[in-house]
Design a protein around this motif. Structure first.
Motif, PDB file in Angstrom:
ATOM      1  N   LEU A   1       0.806  -1.209   0.000  1.00 54.77           N
ATOM      2  CA  LEU A   1       0.000   0.000   0.000  1.00 54.77           C
ATOM      3  C   LEU A   1       0.848   1.272   0.000  1.00 54.77           C
ATOM      4  O   LEU A   1       0.901   1.998   0.985  1.00 54.77           O
ATOM      5  N   PRO A   2       1.521   1.579  -1.116  1.00 48.84           N
ATOM      6  CA  PRO A   2       2.360   2.790  -1.171  1.00 48.84           C
ATOM      7  C   PRO A   2       1.500   4.047  -1.214  1.00 48.84           C
ATOM      8  O   PRO A   2       0.612   4.177  -2.048  1.00 48.84           O
ATOM      9  N   VAL A   3       1.764   5.000  -0.322  1.00 46.72           N
ATOM     10  CA  VAL A   3       0.950   6.209  -0.278  1.00 46.72           C
ATOM     11  C   VAL A   3       1.760   7.480  -0.511  1.00 46.72           C
ATOM     12  O   VAL A   3       1.189   8.535  -0.787  1.00 46.72           O
ATOM     13  N   ALA A   4       3.084   7.418  -0.391  1.00 50.09           N
ATOM     14  CA  ALA A   4       3.903   8.614  -0.577  1.00 50.09           C
ATOM     15  C   ALA A   4       5.264   8.206  -1.106  1.00 50.09           C
ATOM     16  O   ALA A   4       5.720   7.082  -0.892  1.00 50.09           O
ATOM     17  N   VAL A   5       5.940   9.144  -1.799  1.00 51.30           N
ATOM     18  CA  VAL A   5       7.254   8.861  -2.365  1.00 51.30           C
ATOM     19  C   VAL A   5       8.115  10.110  -2.249  1.00 51.30           C
ATOM     20  O   VAL A   5       7.629  11.231  -2.427  1.00 51.30           O
ATOM     21  N   VAL A   6       9.383   9.925  -1.897  1.00 49.13           N
ATOM     22  CA  VAL A   6      10.369  11.000  -1.888  1.00 49.13           C
ATOM     23  C   VAL A   6      11.593  10.502  -2.638  1.00 49.13           C
ATOM     24  O   VAL A   6      11.765   9.295  -2.863  1.00 49.13           O
ATOM     25  N   SER A   7      12.465  11.440  -3.040  1.00 48.81           N
ATOM     26  CA  SER A   7      13.616  11.068  -3.853  1.00 48.81           C
ATOM     27  C   SER A   7      14.837  11.859  -3.448  1.00 48.81           C
ATOM     28  O   SER A   7      14.755  13.053  -3.132  1.00 48.81           O
ATOM     29  N   ALA A   8      15.990  11.194  -3.430  1.00 53.90           N
ATOM     30  CA  ALA A   8      17.287  11.815  -3.170  1.00 53.90           C
ATOM     31  C   ALA A   8      18.353  10.792  -3.560  1.00 53.90           C
ATOM     32  O   ALA A   8      18.041   9.635  -3.890  1.00 53.90           O
ATOM     33  N   ASP A   9      19.606  11.203  -3.514  1.00 54.88           N
ATOM     34  CA  ASP A   9      20.719  10.295  -3.756  1.00 54.88           C
ATOM     35  C   ASP A   9      21.102   9.654  -2.423  1.00 54.88           C
ATOM     36  O   ASP A   9      21.846  10.224  -1.637  1.00 54.88           O
ATOM     37  N   PHE A  10      20.597   8.460  -2.160  1.00 51.30           N
ATOM     38  CA  PHE A  10      20.775   7.827  -0.857  1.00 51.30           C
ATOM     39  C   PHE A  10      22.129   7.144  -0.694  1.00 51.30           C
ATOM     40  O   PHE A  10      22.569   6.906   0.430  1.00 51.30           O
ATOM     41  N   ASN A  11      22.797   6.793  -1.800  1.00 48.75           N
ATOM     42  CA  ASN A  11      24.050   6.047  -1.700  1.00 48.75           C
ATOM     43  C   ASN A  11      25.237   6.751  -2.352  1.00 48.75           C
ATOM     44  O   ASN A  11      26.294   6.148  -2.553  1.00 48.75           O
ATOM     45  N   GLY A  12      25.099   8.028  -2.710  1.00 46.54           N
ATOM     46  CA  GLY A  12      26.219   8.811  -3.184  1.00 46.54           C
ATOM     47  C   GLY A  12      26.736   8.476  -4.560  1.00 46.54           C
ATOM     48  O   GLY A  12      27.910   8.724  -4.860  1.00 46.54           O
ATOM     49  N   ASP A  13      25.867   7.932  -5.439  1.00 54.15           N
ATOM     50  CA  ASP A  13      26.324   7.580  -6.783  1.00 54.15           C
ATOM     51  C   ASP A  13      25.800   8.539  -7.850  1.00 54.15           C
ATOM     52  O   ASP A  13      25.874   8.240  -9.040  1.00 54.15           O
TER      53      ASP A  13
ATOM     54  N   PHE B   1      33.011  14.864 -10.151  1.00 55.07           N
ATOM     55  CA  PHE B   1      32.302  15.591  -9.100  1.00 55.07           C
ATOM     56  C   PHE B   1      30.863  15.114  -9.057  1.00 55.07           C
ATOM     57  O   PHE B   1      30.217  14.984 -10.082  1.00 55.07           O
ATOM     58  N   CYS B   2      30.380  14.863  -7.854  1.00 53.90           N
ATOM     59  CA  CYS B   2      29.001  14.430  -7.680  1.00 53.90           C
ATOM     60  C   CYS B   2      28.230  15.504  -6.956  1.00 53.90           C
ATOM     61  O   CYS B   2      28.537  15.839  -5.821  1.00 53.90           O
ATOM     62  N   SER B   3      27.229  16.110  -7.615  1.00 51.53           N
ATOM     63  CA  SER B   3      26.428  17.142  -7.007  1.00 51.53           C
ATOM     64  C   SER B   3      25.620  16.579  -5.842  1.00 51.53           C
ATOM     65  O   SER B   3      25.242  15.405  -5.831  1.00 51.53           O
ATOM     66  N   VAL B   4      25.360  17.425  -4.874  1.00 50.59           N
ATOM     67  CA  VAL B   4      24.506  17.047  -3.750  1.00 50.59           C
ATOM     68  C   VAL B   4      23.060  17.289  -4.151  1.00 50.59           C
ATOM     69  O   VAL B   4      22.667  18.404  -4.415  1.00 50.59           O
ATOM     70  N   PHE B   5      22.271  16.225  -4.194  1.00 44.42           N
ATOM     71  CA  PHE B   5      20.871  16.349  -4.573  1.00 44.42           C
ATOM     72  C   PHE B   5      20.049  16.834  -3.393  1.00 44.42           C
ATOM     73  O   PHE B   5      20.308  16.472  -2.257  1.00 44.42           O
ATOM     74  N   GLU B   6      19.048  17.629  -3.679  1.00 50.88           N
ATOM     75  CA  GLU B   6      18.143  18.114  -2.645  1.00 50.88           C
ATOM     76  C   GLU B   6      16.825  17.357  -2.729  1.00 50.88           C
ATOM     77  O   GLU B   6      16.494  16.746  -3.732  1.00 50.88           O
ATOM     78  N   ASP B   7      16.074  17.440  -1.650  1.00 44.84           N
ATOM     79  CA  ASP B   7      14.777  16.796  -1.552  1.00 44.84           C
ATOM     80  C   ASP B   7      13.853  17.310  -2.661  1.00 44.84           C
ATOM     81  O   ASP B   7      13.671  18.499  -2.818  1.00 44.84           O
ATOM     82  N   GLN B   8      13.261  16.385  -3.442  1.00 44.80           N
ATOM     83  CA  GLN B   8      12.347  16.777  -4.501  1.00 44.80           C
ATOM     84  C   GLN B   8      10.923  16.405  -4.186  1.00 44.80           C
ATOM     85  O   GLN B   8      10.028  16.605  -4.996  1.00 44.80           O
ATOM     86  N   SER B   9      10.667  15.850  -3.013  1.00 44.22           N
ATOM     87  CA  SER B   9       9.302  15.476  -2.693  1.00 44.22           C
ATOM     88  C   SER B   9       8.497  16.705  -2.347  1.00 44.22           C
ATOM     89  O   SER B   9       9.016  17.723  -1.945  1.00 44.22           O
ATOM     90  N   VAL B  10       7.100  16.632  -2.411  1.00 46.64           N
ATOM     91  CA  VAL B  10       6.245  17.763  -2.125  1.00 46.64           C
ATOM     92  C   VAL B  10       5.429  17.501  -0.885  1.00 46.64           C
ATOM     93  O   VAL B  10       5.207  18.365  -0.057  1.00 46.64           O
ATOM     94  N   ASN B  11       5.002  16.267  -0.820  1.00 47.61           N
ATOM     95  CA  ASN B  11       4.135  16.013   0.320  1.00 47.61           C
ATOM     96  C   ASN B  11       4.987  15.610   1.508  1.00 47.61           C
ATOM     97  O   ASN B  11       5.921  14.881   1.397  1.00 47.61           O
TER      98      ASN B  11
END
Length: 358
Positions: free
Chosen positions: A305-317, A348-358
């Motif tokens: 029952l997935p109700v929400a999703v967020v995204s980021a670079d969790f493992n530094g790749d 160089f690996c950019s630091v990703f920011e939170d893209q989720s809204v909810n």
């Protein structure tokens, strides 16, 4: 939702079915700790995260069912400090429906915006950041054209570098107050009408520097993209079918081609859709081998029952990964991105920011 600890790794937050705060601490390699449940002495209505005091850590803003807005500063150790209650000036018959953080001007400080419904209209309570972890006196912005607000968003919809305030009504209309970048705002005006009753989101899908609007139809199972015209209004769009009863989406460049994509989660059939952007304002539903190459096997999604999703670079790749909140297990399902360049080839690996809204 996502936050940073002092270790620089992303952690995950959510509110479970028991209205408790759930935290999963990130290890920086794509794995997370078991959920830690923190009981709350109130019922949260809406939550937002943002670095209010400028220390590089995301702080917690919570609206409770009694109408109080509280701020808890991030202590950098996987926890938050004592809450400070912010007066939103509720009067008889009013209720708080949403809270977001954003930049109203170019001072680099996050401001807070609270959507409030009255008996006949809606208003936004604006709290401008004072630069010391607090806020200036409340400013009330009257959106009298609305019968009832669903959400508030802040984005630079006309491309002038200043954040504009967008209020979504329950009847499918979006009203805007455009900022002049100096703290001044235009009168409310109708930006678009006839949208579905679900949430709206903003990102640039045709690479013209102007945010476009994505609307989620939670009833018919559609994601609709309307292109921004650069003046706060929106033109023609395209709609793509997703799964049954979509509940949330996130917008990221999931396949690393330089164009925004959309990932939706659908609670009705416990599924996920990846809509790939073509860079021109079109979206194509990724299926079969294309989807497998992007995300691999998503363990347990079909029953959780997935109700929400967020995204980021969790493992530094340098790839966007996904965390999908399961309402059944009360924890996040982590899905690591399989696409894009090998991290060993990147200088160089950019630091990703939170893209989720909810």
């Amino acid at each position: 939702m996502l936050k940073h600890d002092a270790d620089g790794f992303y952690d995950l937050l959510a509110i479970n079915d028991s209205e408790d705060l759930v935290i999963q601490i990130g290890n920086g390699d794509g794995t997370f700790s078991s959920p830690s449940v923190i009981p709350l002495d109130f019922t949260p209505v809406s939550i937002a995260l943002g670095d209010v005091d400028g220390d590089g850590l995301k702080d917690l803003l919570v609206i409770d069912d009694s109408g109080d807005l509280s701020l808890s500063l991030n202590e950098g150790l996987g926890s938050f400090g004592d809450e400070t209650v912010i007066d939103v000036g509720l009067v008889l018959g009013e209720s708080i429906v949403d809270v977001v953080v954003g930049h109203l001007d170019d001072d680099g400080l996050l401001d807070v915006f609270v959507a409030i419904n009255g008996l006949l209209n809606a208003r936004v309570a604006l709290f401008e950041n004072d630069g010391n972890g607090g806020f200036l006196s409340r400013v009330d912005l009257d959106f009298g054209l609305l019968a009832s607000a669903l959400s508030v968003d802040v984005d630079d919809v006309n491309g002038d570098g200043a954040g504009d305030i967008m209020v979504k009504g329950l009847l499918g209309s979006v009203y805007s107050m455009l900022s002049d970048g100096l703290g001044g705002l235009s009168l409310p005006s109708l930006s678009i009408a006839g949208l579905p009753t679900g949430n709206i989101y903003f990102a640039d899908f045709n690479n013209d520097g102007v945010p476009d609007m994505v609307a989620l139809d939670e009833v018919l199972g559609l994601v609709t993209l309307r292109l921004g015209l650069g003046d706060g209004s929106y033109g023609s769009g395209t709609s793509v079918s997703v799964g049954l009863l979509p509940s949330d989406l996130v917008m990221v460049d999931i396949n690393g081609d330089g164009s925004q994509d959309v990932i939706s989660v659908n609670i009705g059939d416990s599924s996920l859709n990846v809509l790939l952007g073509d860079g021109l304002g079109g979206l194509v539903n990724a299926v079969g081998g294309i989807l497998d190459d992007l995300l691999g096997v998503i363990g347990g999604l079909g029953v959780n029952l997935p109700v929400a999703v967020v995204s980021a670079d969790f493992n530094g790749d340098c790839r966007w990964d996904l965390a999908i909140w399961s309402d059944l297990n009360n924890e996040y399902i982590i899905t690591l991105n399989q696409s894009g360049p090998d991290s060993s080839d990147l200088i160089f690996c950019s630091v990703f920011e939170d893209q989720s809204v909810n």
